[in-house]
Design a protein around this motif. Sequence first.
Motif, mmCIF file in Angstrom:
data_model
loop_
_atom_site.group_PDB
_atom_site.id
_atom_site.type_symbol
_atom_site.label_atom_id
_atom_site.label_comp_id
_atom_site.label_asym_id
_atom_site.label_seq_id
_atom_site.Cartn_x
_atom_site.Cartn_y
_atom_site.Cartn_z
ATOM 1 N N UNK A 87 0.839 -1.179 0.000
ATOM 2 C CA UNK A 87 0.000 0.000 0.000
ATOM 3 C C UNK A 87 0.886 1.244 0.000
ATOM 4 N N UNK A 88 0.347 2.334 -0.578
ATOM 5 C CA UNK A 88 1.106 3.575 -0.661
ATOM 6 C C UNK A 88 0.444 4.671 0.166
ATOM 7 N N UNK A 89 1.273 5.392 0.900
ATOM 8 C CA UNK A 89 0.798 6.505 1.720
ATOM 9 C C UNK A 89 1.467 7.790 1.269
ATOM 10 N N UNK A 105 4.188 -0.217 4.588
ATOM 11 C CA UNK A 105 3.647 0.678 3.568
ATOM 12 C C UNK A 105 4.802 1.332 2.804
ATOM 13 N N UNK A 106 4.580 1.617 1.541
ATOM 14 C CA UNK A 106 5.495 2.466 0.774
ATOM 15 C C UNK A 106 5.037 3.912 0.987
ATOM 16 N N UNK A 159 -0.413 7.612 -6.841
ATOM 17 C CA UNK A 159 -1.596 6.749 -6.703
ATOM 18 C C UNK A 159 -1.699 6.196 -5.272
ATOM 19 N N UNK A 160 -1.838 7.091 -4.300
ATOM 20 C CA UNK A 160 -1.824 6.650 -2.899
ATOM 21 C C UNK A 160 -3.089 5.890 -2.502
ATOM 22 N N UNK A 161 -2.936 5.049 -1.485
ATOM 23 C CA UNK A 161 -4.074 4.357 -0.887
ATOM 24 C C UNK A 161 -4.641 5.132 0.293
ATOM 25 N N UNK A 162 -3.899 6.133 0.737
ATOM 26 C CA UNK A 162 -4.354 7.013 1.815
ATOM 27 C C UNK A 162 -3.486 8.267 1.794
#
Length: 351
Positions: free
Chosen positions: A3-5, A27-28, A82-85
């Motif tokens: 997941x990307x933050x 997380x990345x 393209x973050x997940x949060x």
Amino acid sequence: MKKKLLVTGAAGLIGSEVVAWFSRFDWEIVGVDNNMRADFFGPKGDTTWNTRRMEAEFADYRCEAVDIRDRDALRALVASVKPDAVVHTAAQPSHDLAASRPYDDFDVNAVGTMNLLEAVRQYSTDIPFVHLSTNKVYGDAPNNLELVELETRWDYADESYADGISESFTIDQSKHSIFGASKVAADVMVQEYGRYFGMPTCCLRGGCLTGPNHSGVELHGFLSYLIQCNLEEREYTVFGYKGKQVRDNIHSHDVAAFIHAFVEAPRVAEVYNIGGGRGNSVSILEAFDLVSAISGKPMKYRYDEQNRSGDHMCYISDLSKMRSHFPGWDITKDLKTTVQEIHDAWISRTA
């Protein structure tokens, strides 16, 4: 796939704690920080050291020196990451400084937040958006509460405020400071993007957020700056209220833990008062004694009868709503532990 933050203000106190926390969960993380704090507060506000530390310590972390006032650059970054949060901690944080630089204050706090919200909305309306707001959105209205003067602090006379101030407290018809007003604008816009577009957003109305990574200065970072003055045996200035003004202090570790809890179980257009609660509340006079007991050095200070405009005489966050919505979260770092960690960090930083 990891997941990307995306974290703005990543080299600041809360931003860097968020980076460290989410790194533990693999997380990345992409940070956004252009070291504007050094522009606001001079060399002592410089956070370059923290950026370098994180890039060396966390393999899946990188920092982009994007200015959140640059909406095109911000929109392009969100689209590419393209973050997940998204966790938005970047801000001009001083209500004193805001009065001398009102355009910069509003452009960073209000317009910068709007830029990020819209960049995220254009990418996705489904990802959690956490905004670090402030208790200054309540202006000086807390000073209208009936208070009682005790030996070392002010406290609420009304027992209905025994647990502190809740999220339903008025933000209207009060003096906020220019900083407080720009943060109100950001706070309300974050809520509106949640309600209007159905985005999972929350505003965290912070009390005194603190911790060992704080680059505290006189205009921002009460506890960190106070401890630094004590260690360097410099004179600390108390502004009004007899030094009995009360703040509730929450360790950045506990703030990051709550942000993670929200990201994992987001809600739409929420508001939370995030602080240390009554258990971590302290007046300036009480903080002097606590710090001196740890350092072994007496506190040197002078008293200025003029209080800071819009300053709270007593502010304690009611944590009931946070604990109700996220029962797995609570304060884990008490006040003494927090002060000890900040004290030790200043010692190691100057060694």
